[in-house]
Design a protein around this motif. Structure first.
Motif, short mmCIF file in Angstrom:
data_model
loop_
_atom_site.label_atom_id
_atom_site.label_comp_id
_atom_site.label_asym_id
_atom_site.label_seq_id
_atom_site.Cartn_x
_atom_site.Cartn_y
_atom_site.Cartn_z
N GLN A 183 0.85 45.65 56.39
CA GLN A 183 0.80 44.80 55.19
C GLN A 183 1.15 45.60 53.95
O GLN A 183 1.61 45.05 52.96
CB GLN A 183 -0.62 44.22 55.08
CG GLN A 183 -1.03 43.70 53.74
CD GLN A 183 -0.57 42.30 53.49
OE1 GLN A 183 -0.12 41.62 54.42
NE2 GLN A 183 -0.65 41.85 52.25
N GLN A 184 0.95 46.92 54.01
CA GLN A 184 1.21 47.74 52.82
C GLN A 184 2.69 48.00 52.58
O GLN A 184 3.05 48.72 51.66
CB GLN A 184 0.46 49.09 52.94
CG GLN A 184 -1.01 48.96 52.59
CD GLN A 184 -1.82 50.21 52.88
OE1 GLN A 184 -2.98 50.11 53.26
NE2 GLN A 184 -1.23 51.38 52.72
N THR A 185 3.54 47.42 53.40
CA THR A 185 4.97 47.63 53.26
C THR A 185 5.51 46.81 52.10
O THR A 185 5.16 45.63 51.96
CB THR A 185 5.69 47.18 54.54
OG1 THR A 185 5.03 47.73 55.65
CG2 THR A 185 7.15 47.59 54.53
N ALA A 186 6.38 47.39 51.29
CA ALA A 186 7.02 46.63 50.22
C ALA A 186 7.77 45.46 50.85
O ALA A 186 8.52 45.63 51.79
CB ALA A 186 7.98 47.53 49.45
N GLY A 187 7.56 44.27 50.29
CA GLY A 187 8.26 43.11 50.83
C GLY A 187 7.49 42.36 51.90
O GLY A 187 7.93 41.32 52.38
N VAL A 188 6.32 42.87 52.31
CA VAL A 188 5.53 42.20 53.33
C VAL A 188 4.31 41.56 52.69
O VAL A 188 3.56 42.22 51.99
CB VAL A 188 5.05 43.18 54.41
CG1 VAL A 188 4.06 42.49 55.36
CG2 VAL A 188 6.24 43.73 55.18
N ASP A 189 4.14 40.29 52.92
CA ASP A 189 2.96 39.60 52.42
C ASP A 189 2.55 38.54 53.43
O ASP A 189 3.04 37.41 53.41
CB ASP A 189 3.26 38.93 51.08
CG ASP A 189 2.95 39.86 49.93
OD1 ASP A 189 3.86 40.14 49.15
OD2 ASP A 189 1.78 40.32 49.85
N LEU A 195 8.23 37.58 59.25
CA LEU A 195 8.69 38.34 58.09
C LEU A 195 10.09 37.93 57.66
O LEU A 195 10.61 38.45 56.68
CB LEU A 195 8.70 39.84 58.42
CG LEU A 195 7.34 40.46 58.67
CD1 LEU A 195 7.50 41.90 59.10
CD2 LEU A 195 6.47 40.36 57.43
N ARG A 222 16.27 50.05 55.06
CA ARG A 222 15.44 50.44 53.93
C ARG A 222 14.41 51.49 54.32
O ARG A 222 13.92 52.24 53.48
CB ARG A 222 14.69 49.21 53.40
CG ARG A 222 15.56 48.17 52.74
CD ARG A 222 14.70 47.00 52.28
NE ARG A 222 13.50 47.42 51.58
CZ ARG A 222 13.46 47.74 50.29
NH1 ARG A 222 14.56 47.70 49.58
NH2 ARG A 222 12.33 48.12 49.74
N HIS A 223 14.04 51.48 55.60
CA HIS A 223 12.94 52.36 56.03
C HIS A 223 13.44 53.61 56.72
O HIS A 223 12.66 54.31 57.36
CB HIS A 223 12.01 51.58 56.97
CG HIS A 223 11.40 50.39 56.31
ND1 HIS A 223 10.37 50.49 55.41
CD2 HIS A 223 11.71 49.06 56.37
CE1 HIS A 223 10.06 49.29 54.96
NE2 HIS A 223 10.85 48.40 55.52
N THR A 263 8.99 54.81 48.60
CA THR A 263 8.47 53.66 47.87
C THR A 263 7.00 53.49 48.19
O THR A 263 6.63 53.31 49.34
CB THR A 263 9.26 52.39 48.28
OG1 THR A 263 10.57 52.48 47.78
CG2 THR A 263 8.61 51.15 47.71
N LYS A 318 3.67 51.37 47.76
CA LYS A 318 3.22 50.05 47.37
C LYS A 318 1.72 50.01 47.14
O LYS A 318 1.24 49.48 46.17
CB LYS A 318 3.61 49.04 48.45
CG LYS A 318 3.07 47.66 48.20
CD LYS A 318 3.61 46.69 49.25
CE LYS A 318 2.91 45.34 49.16
NZ LYS A 318 3.35 44.39 50.17
N ALA A 319 0.96 50.55 48.08
CA ALA A 319 -0.50 50.43 48.01
C ALA A 319 -1.02 50.94 46.69
O ALA A 319 -0.68 52.01 46.23
CB ALA A 319 -1.14 51.20 49.16
N PRO A 332 7.22 49.96 43.39
CA PRO A 332 7.79 48.63 43.19
C PRO A 332 6.80 47.59 42.66
O PRO A 332 5.59 47.79 42.69
CB PRO A 332 8.23 48.24 44.60
CG PRO A 332 7.25 48.90 45.47
CD PRO A 332 6.89 50.20 44.79
N SER A 389 4.94 44.27 43.02
CA SER A 389 4.48 43.35 44.07
C SER A 389 3.03 43.00 43.83
O SER A 389 2.39 43.51 42.94
CB SER A 389 4.63 43.96 45.45
OG SER A 389 3.46 44.67 45.77
N GLN A 418 0.40 43.88 45.31
CA GLN A 418 -0.60 44.93 45.41
C GLN A 418 -0.48 45.99 44.31
O GLN A 418 -1.32 46.84 44.15
CB GLN A 418 -0.53 45.61 46.79
CG GLN A 418 -1.08 44.71 47.88
CD GLN A 418 -1.19 45.39 49.25
OE1 GLN A 418 -1.04 44.75 50.26
NE2 GLN A 418 -1.44 46.68 49.27
N ASP A 421 12.17 43.12 44.57
CA ASP A 421 12.39 44.54 44.86
C ASP A 421 13.86 44.91 44.76
O ASP A 421 14.22 45.99 44.31
CB ASP A 421 11.85 44.89 46.26
CG ASP A 421 10.34 45.03 46.26
OD1 ASP A 421 9.74 45.05 47.35
OD2 ASP A 421 9.75 45.13 45.17
#
Lengths: 557, 557
Positions: free
Chosen positions: A17-23, A285, B291-292, B302, B304-305, B334, B336, B338, B380
């Protein structure tokens, strides 16, 4: 030989869930949690109660798992307050899960700089947090953050933090390579040092893929004595992702020495469920699946090179490290420039079309494929369009109807009420048995009143009145639509891939290419309709004044 | 300490070419070869002359490389004819490259079953092929196919094949894990056994990623004595791909023990070239970049948390295993759900917009981002649209012009000559300073006469007459257009991402979302124009009868 148990801990819903773009929505989390449970994962970490509204909702109405221990994530209590009085920790505890996983610092630099507290205070905070949890009857795991960097900087301190967690009653200490930069050989050495003091049955590993070696690092830890692996489906996770359970689990179950030395609660017969869970996550996703993913990727058992393909047909073992069906996958020998005529013949046979070896039209088909691929077409993901191409070259493509012209309009304007509205309309003129049929459709969605665009309008108009073919296409549904800007020779073109289904549950893919996206979509739609008419055995067009054209050699399914 | 040399061999243009869906043109191969040469790769394997028309063309007019040894791939001669009389080998030789790499069988099962010859005959064929090549003055490498499976089945035979190649004069024997199923630990053991007999300076490794461990396997081979690594950019390759040089090279150059023990012809200062070569390959293949991806991925650094992000701002070392700039990448914190308000404030500062800590509008911006993300927007990859969103919430978004309405038409019909043609036309009605301006455009390409579709027509019409704003947008160019079907709440929507550039070399990304693809594109186009007008300091709209609106607080660049 008695097998040792390997424990599998999934953190897709927390670290993923902590991935950018994941919600994830709460509903997404329920679906994923149930799939992980059915698969046989031992722990499913659901998220961090209190950290964000979705997680709080999810834990307020948690999934009922048959086997997996549903786990709440949190962090060790802050220095300066008791475990009972730490509100952040309280939110985690109040989620009421049977299991809790707390992250805490074990790298002296982080303790002093990021937390700004004394080393001993941090260690006490770890011990007290776990003592509190175990007094409440919960199972509690310790995620030792930055453990490998911490061990390299100050091994005594890092180890003392593990001891503190165990003294507090932690069931596992999980060594986290939080920055992802520790190489597998180092992971092995450090885990071995830990397992010299702490039983491996209490030691876990949590790797990140920042050097592309999270899977190898996890196995190195197992080789060195650890007995729990933490990871995520599809390696989902921040930055470069977590250790990919979709790659790890098949290796553990199918490959020596792991398949002989260890057992897990995921069974080899369940591996196809892993492939499905992987697909499901991509769908949730809205990510294109990784075609090249180990084991489960669409290309994982796809053999293109002509040499390989001939050898495969003789004996698959020659070029496959595991049989594809063991992981719910299948062997694919795709159509492309480098495949030879023998591959083509076997593909045609699969479609029910028999062609003699050495038939000159086989080369024509290969040439036509090449010619179109140069224009931007791609047939690997559009088997139905490939079939039509082959039929055309073989004189087995019936002519059903023509589209004389179409016109698609998208208009955005202010309506009488003063709202901006968008309206798409398509007019299609078809010719069936010499008769011109005009149809017009909008793409307004009855329920939401939203306009679904020009391609939707066009597909509705195309399928609105096809004369005597209408009954065949009533149940045709467009279920997926992919657009790609690609190169067709010297200029950019749009490639559209369409997936269609029908009432019989068939699913087929067609492709169209044009610099104009509507025209590319039109081609793909036309192929989709034509393919269905062939499969359903529709009669070819009757031109006025002529006898019906001979029925196409319709292959038996 | 004297460093040993590690040799890097790239096979993107040969093994990478064997991937389903990959078809390099000769021009593509030239670009890639030059980039690899500039980067410092030691060998660039260009393809298999004679195997397909593109490769034959490419070798007929090969790239001039400054340093790398341009290499032709082929296979050892067939049993039953001399090396001189093997036509397939002749085609490889006739390409005239300084270096040749021949694949040959070393697994007894393959020799007998796939080739159908005696073990000794195969070995002689290997020796004779290399003797022939070295007699011709070429450097020749041996790709020992299926070596690890072959060694496990019949180690003496596999080793004897290596010996045969060396006796024939091969400069290197490269151990290939052709099926990709050998685990790193096994690779290490077997490579160590080989290096006990053959100097490591002649031993190379060629891994495939079928278990997700090709990079780790390659390093295990180096640890065990091998001194050449074969791989591809971005891990391109059949099935699950080859060892990923884009992941391997930074590890070799930046991480202990490799950075201290070894040197390569790729230098640390050249690592940004690796990131660019990786991007270039994705562009050539029209693939969305991963991206990863380790090191070079957009998300590799990147964070996020929320916790991580605050720690990063204090001290990047805390969450980064290498500094991003060393690999030509950059740190991203980024926008988002979070991310907290502190991240938002620093992002606004980067855009030149200063907002006080605790300003209530920061929360509004975060809420609006969340609301739109739920509808399918993604910021993003659309920083310019995000800036406009923030400006709107802060009252810093000038109003320049309105679009009262638009109408886009795509028509396919038969023209006077009997050809099917497609025509796209867009009409746009803008209001500038109270005056209505009507514009119409087609999207016909002057050179090719092809129609480029409704979005192209719309963007031309939008930019045709914007009154006093026209001069600002003369140099605005739409350079990339990405379409994605995603979920916007309960229904599917289309998300369009547009990249624009201008004469000043700026490049910015905007996003639009709607169930209607034309409308989604329209939103993204409008944002692109608005962003440029702001950046260029255009004056806001003058409404009839009113004084000009106050100039927007234009941020200094």
């Amino acid at each position: 030989m008695t097998r040792e148990t390997l424990t599998l801990f999934d953190t897709t819903l927390r670290d993923g869930q902590q991935t950018a773009g994941v919600d994830f929505s709460a509903e997404d989390k329920h679906r994923i949690a149930r799939a992980l449970d059915a698969l046989g994962l031992d722990y499913v970490e659901g998220g961090w109660p209190g950290a964000n509204p979705t997680d709080s909702d999810f834990f307020a109405a948690p999934p009922r798992l048959a086997r997996a221990a549903f786990t709440a994530f949190g962090m060790t209590k802050r220095v300066g307050r008791s475990a009972e009085n730490d509100d952040v920790l309280a939110a985690v505890i109040n989620a009421g899960t049977p299991t809790v996983c707390l992250v805490g610092k074990t790298h002296d630099y982080h303790v002093k700089t990021a937390l700004g507290v004394e080393l001993a205070e941090n260690r006490d905070a770890i011990r007290d947090s776990f003592a509190h949890l175990t007094a409440l009857g919960r199972e509690a795991l310790f995620d030792a953050e930055h453990f490998f960097d911490g061990y390299k900087a100050n091994p005594d301190y890092a180890l003392s933090c593990l001891d503190a967690a165990l003294e507090g009653g932690a069931s596992w200490v999980v060594l986290c390579d939080t920055n992802g930069g520790t190489l597998p050989a180092e992971i092995g050495e450090i885990v071995a040092a830990v397992c010299a003091r702490i039983p491996g049955s209490k030691v876990g590993i949590h790797c990140h893929d920042d050097t592309g070696m999270a899977v190898a690092g996890s196995l190195a830890a197992i080789d060195a004595g650890a007995r729990q692996i933490q990871g995520t489906l599809n390696g989902l996770g921040e930055r470069c992702g977590n250790a990919n359970l979709t790659s790890l689990i098949p290796t553990l179950l199918l490959k020596a020495p792991y398949k002989d030395r260890f057992s897990t609660n995921v069974k080899a017969a369940d591996l196809p469920k892993l492939a499905r869970a992987s697909k499901m996550l991509d769908e949730i996703l809205n990510r294109a699946p990784n075609r090249h993913a180990p084991y489960v990727g669409a290309a994982a058992f796809t053999h293109k090179a002509g040499l390989h393909a001939s050898a495969i047909l003789k004996d698959p073992k020659t070029y496959e490290h595991v049989p594809p069906e063991t992981v719910g996958n299948e062997r694919v020998v795709p159509m492309s420039n480098q495949a030879g005529q023998s591959n083509l013949r076997s593909r045609l046979i699969d479609m029910g079309i028999a062609v003699e070896k050495g038939d000159a039209r086989l080369a024509n088909i290969l040439d036509e494929v090449k010619r179109r691929e140069d224009q931007g077409y791609a047939y690997d993901g559009a088997q139905a369009s490939f079939e039509l191409l082959a039929r055309r070259e073989l004189g087995l493509l019936p002519r059903f109807f023509d589209v004389e012209r179409y016109r698609v309009t998208v208009e955005k304007r202010i309506n009488a009420r003063g709202d901006a509205i968008t309206v798409s309309e398509a007019v299609v003129v078809c010719v069936v048995d010499g008769e011109r049929l005009l149809s017009v459709s909008e793409s307004r969605d009855a329920a939401s009143d939203a306009d679904h665009g020009p391609v939707n309008a066009l597909s509705k108009a195309l399928a609105k009145d096809l004369g005597r073919y209408q009954s065949y296409i009533e149940d045709l549904k467009l279920v997926d639509f992919k657009v790609r800007i690609t190169s067709g020779g010297t200029e950019a073109v749009t490639r559209v891939l369409i997936d269609s289904t029908d009432a019989e549950g068939r699913r087929w893919s067609t492709v169209g290419v044009s610099p104009n996206i509507v025209d590319a979509s039109f081609q793909a739609l036309l192929d989709a309709i034509t393919w269905k008419l062939i499969r359903d055995g529709a009669d070819a067009a009757v031109l006025p004044g002529r006898a019906p054209a001979p029925a196409a050699a319709v292959p038996a399914e």
